[in-house]
Design a protein around this motif. Structure first.
Motif, PDB file in Angstrom:
ATOM      1  N   LYS A  47       0.908  -1.150  -0.390  1.00  0.00           N
ATOM      2  CA  LYS A  47       0.148  -0.327  -0.477  1.00  0.00           C
ATOM      3  C   LYS A  47       1.024   1.355   0.110  1.00  0.00           C
ATOM      4  O   LYS A  47       1.672   1.110   0.410  1.00  0.00           O
ATOM      5  N   VAL A  48       0.071   1.539  -1.192  1.00  0.00           N
ATOM      6  CA  VAL A  48       1.451   3.628  -1.133  1.00  0.00           C
ATOM      7  C   VAL A  48       0.404   4.433  -0.074  1.00  0.00           C
ATOM      8  O   VAL A  48      -0.277   4.841   0.275  1.00  0.00           O
ATOM      9  N   SER A  49       1.369   5.307   0.983  1.00  0.00           N
ATOM     10  CA  SER A  49       0.984   6.170   1.843  1.00  0.00           C
ATOM     11  C   SER A  49       1.866   7.489   1.266  1.00  0.00           C
ATOM     12  O   SER A  49       3.586   7.696   0.497  1.00  0.00           O
ATOM     13  N   CYS A  50       1.235   8.785   1.196  1.00  0.00           N
ATOM     14  CA  CYS A  50       1.244  10.024   0.298  1.00  0.00           C
ATOM     15  C   CYS A  50       1.998  10.710   1.494  1.00  0.00           C
ATOM     16  O   CYS A  50       0.347  11.200   2.209  1.00  0.00           O
ATOM     17  N   ASP A 145      -2.670  17.905  -4.567  1.00  0.00           N
ATOM     18  CA  ASP A 145      -3.255  17.735  -5.968  1.00  0.00           C
ATOM     19  C   ASP A 145      -2.227  16.507  -6.439  1.00  0.00           C
ATOM     20  O   ASP A 145      -2.613  14.811  -6.401  1.00  0.00           O
ATOM     21  N   ASN A 146      -0.902  16.368  -6.267  1.00  0.00           N
ATOM     22  CA  ASN A 146      -0.028  15.172  -6.120  1.00  0.00           C
ATOM     23  C   ASN A 146      -0.266  13.869  -5.236  1.00  0.00           C
ATOM     24  O   ASN A 146       0.239  12.789  -5.653  1.00  0.00           O
ATOM     25  N   ILE A 147      -0.707  14.417  -4.267  1.00  0.00           N
ATOM     26  CA  ILE A 147      -1.147  13.977  -2.757  1.00  0.00           C
ATOM     27  C   ILE A 147      -2.404  12.338  -2.809  1.00  0.00           C
ATOM     28  O   ILE A 147      -2.269  11.456  -2.949  1.00  0.00           O
ATOM     29  N   LEU A 148      -2.888  13.574  -4.072  1.00  0.00           N
ATOM     30  CA  LEU A 148      -4.530  12.501  -4.446  1.00  0.00           C
ATOM     31  C   LEU A 148      -4.212  11.610  -5.776  1.00  0.00           C
ATOM     32  O   LEU A 148      -4.951  11.026  -5.749  1.00  0.00           O
ATOM     33  N   ALA A 149      -3.412  12.297  -6.421  1.00  0.00           N
ATOM     34  CA  ALA A 149      -2.683  11.557  -7.218  1.00  0.00           C
ATOM     35  C   ALA A 149      -2.026  10.232  -7.022  1.00  0.00           C
ATOM     36  O   ALA A 149      -1.814   9.682  -8.138  1.00  0.00           O
ATOM     37  N   GLY A 150      -1.947  10.371  -5.604  1.00  0.00           N
ATOM     38  CA  GLY A 150      -1.504   8.759  -5.401  1.00  0.00           C
ATOM     39  C   GLY A 150       0.292   9.039  -5.345  1.00  0.00           C
ATOM     40  O   GLY A 150       1.146   8.347  -5.034  1.00  0.00           O
ATOM     41  N   CYS A 151       0.768  10.338  -5.401  1.00  0.00           N
ATOM     42  CA  CYS A 151       1.640  10.658  -5.254  1.00  0.00           C
ATOM     43  C   CYS A 151       2.682   9.484  -6.065  1.00  0.00           C
ATOM     44  O   CYS A 151       3.703   8.788  -5.751  1.00  0.00           O
ATOM     45  N   PRO A 152       2.707   9.553  -7.024  1.00  0.00           N
ATOM     46  CA  PRO A 152       3.612   8.872  -8.874  1.00  0.00           C
ATOM     47  C   PRO A 152       4.866   9.289  -9.025  1.00  0.00           C
ATOM     48  O   PRO A 152       5.275  10.687  -8.469  1.00  0.00           O
ATOM     49  N   ASN A 156       6.486   7.619 -13.412  1.00  0.00           N
ATOM     50  CA  ASN A 156       5.196   7.055 -13.540  1.00  0.00           C
ATOM     51  C   ASN A 156       4.238   7.784 -13.550  1.00  0.00           C
ATOM     52  O   ASN A 156       3.277   7.731 -13.914  1.00  0.00           O
ATOM     53  N   ALA A 157       4.607   8.824 -13.484  1.00  0.00           N
ATOM     54  CA  ALA A 157       3.558  10.405 -13.479  1.00  0.00           C
ATOM     55  C   ALA A 157       2.854  10.241 -14.838  1.00  0.00           C
ATOM     56  O   ALA A 157       4.033   9.770 -15.751  1.00  0.00           O
TER      57      ALA A 157
END
Length: 204
Positions: A47-50, A145-152, A156-157
């Motif tokens: 699981k990814v955490s930002c 906004d980057n956090i909401l995007a799943g911090c790619p 991978n952006a």
């Protein structure tokens, strides 16, 4: 609520001498203004955490649903000021803020912080008297906004969407037919005026 509680409890731990070990090993994936987004991947669940941090200060963190500022001394009340607007009225600390020794901005306060370039706060504590804090909010909205995007990660952006090609109206095009095609039309007996009209040329 349980997820938020875990987040702020972890933040409160960063005020101790054993602080920062987990976030210090996290991967930096994004930076904007005074804010950096760190990515952690759980080794068991993937699981990814930002988490966003302010000027490499792990006691000031940005999450997907709030802004968290750790305070020592036990929080009694909080007064906030956004940009150069007058300070807002003092509010009592919530039970969560008292429990985890962290000022929590959520809802309207959080939205106001993201829309600001400067956040100032004054905290009345039970032990240390009044404590002030100030955050440069430049770049916080982009980090959010980057956090909401799943911090790619940068590799991978999502690629930026190319701008649509601008096609000039027919009346603005100089020639629609190639010189070779025009030569064949002329050899076939078509007049220059007819060629000009057929090819949409603006030249005589």
């Amino acid at each position: 609520m349980e997820l938020k509680k875990c987040f702020v409890v972890a933040l409160a731990a960063t005020t101790l001498s054993t602080a920062h070990a987990d976030l210090k090993s996290a991967k930096q994936v994004f930076s904007s203004g005074s804010w950096t987004v760190l990515q952690e991947i759980d080794k068991m669940t993937d699981k990814v955490s930002c988490t966003g941090i302010h000027k490499q200060d792990f006691t000031k963190q940005l999450g997907s649903d709030g802004l968290y500022i750790a305070i020592r001394g036990g929080i009694s009340s909080v007064t906030l000021r956004f940009d150069d607007a007058p300070p807002r009225g003092m509010r009592l600390a919530t039970k969560m803020e008292k429990d985890v020794r962290t000022v929590i901005l959520e809802g309207e306060e959080f939205r106001s912080a993201l829309a600001s370039t400067r956040l100032r706060g004054q905290v009345l504590t039970l032990v240390s008297g009044i404590q002030d804090f100030e955050l440069d909010m430049t770049g916080a909205a982009a980090a959010y906004d980057n956090i909401l995007a799943g911090c790619p990660t940068p590799e991978n952006a999502p690629a930026p969407t190319p701008a649509p090609a601008v096609v000039a109206p027919v009346a603005e095009r100089s020639i629609l037919c190639s010189p070779e095609l025009q030569a064949r039309m002329q050899a076939a007996g078509i007049t220059k005026a007819q060629i000009t009209k057929a090819c949409g040329s603006t030249k005589p």
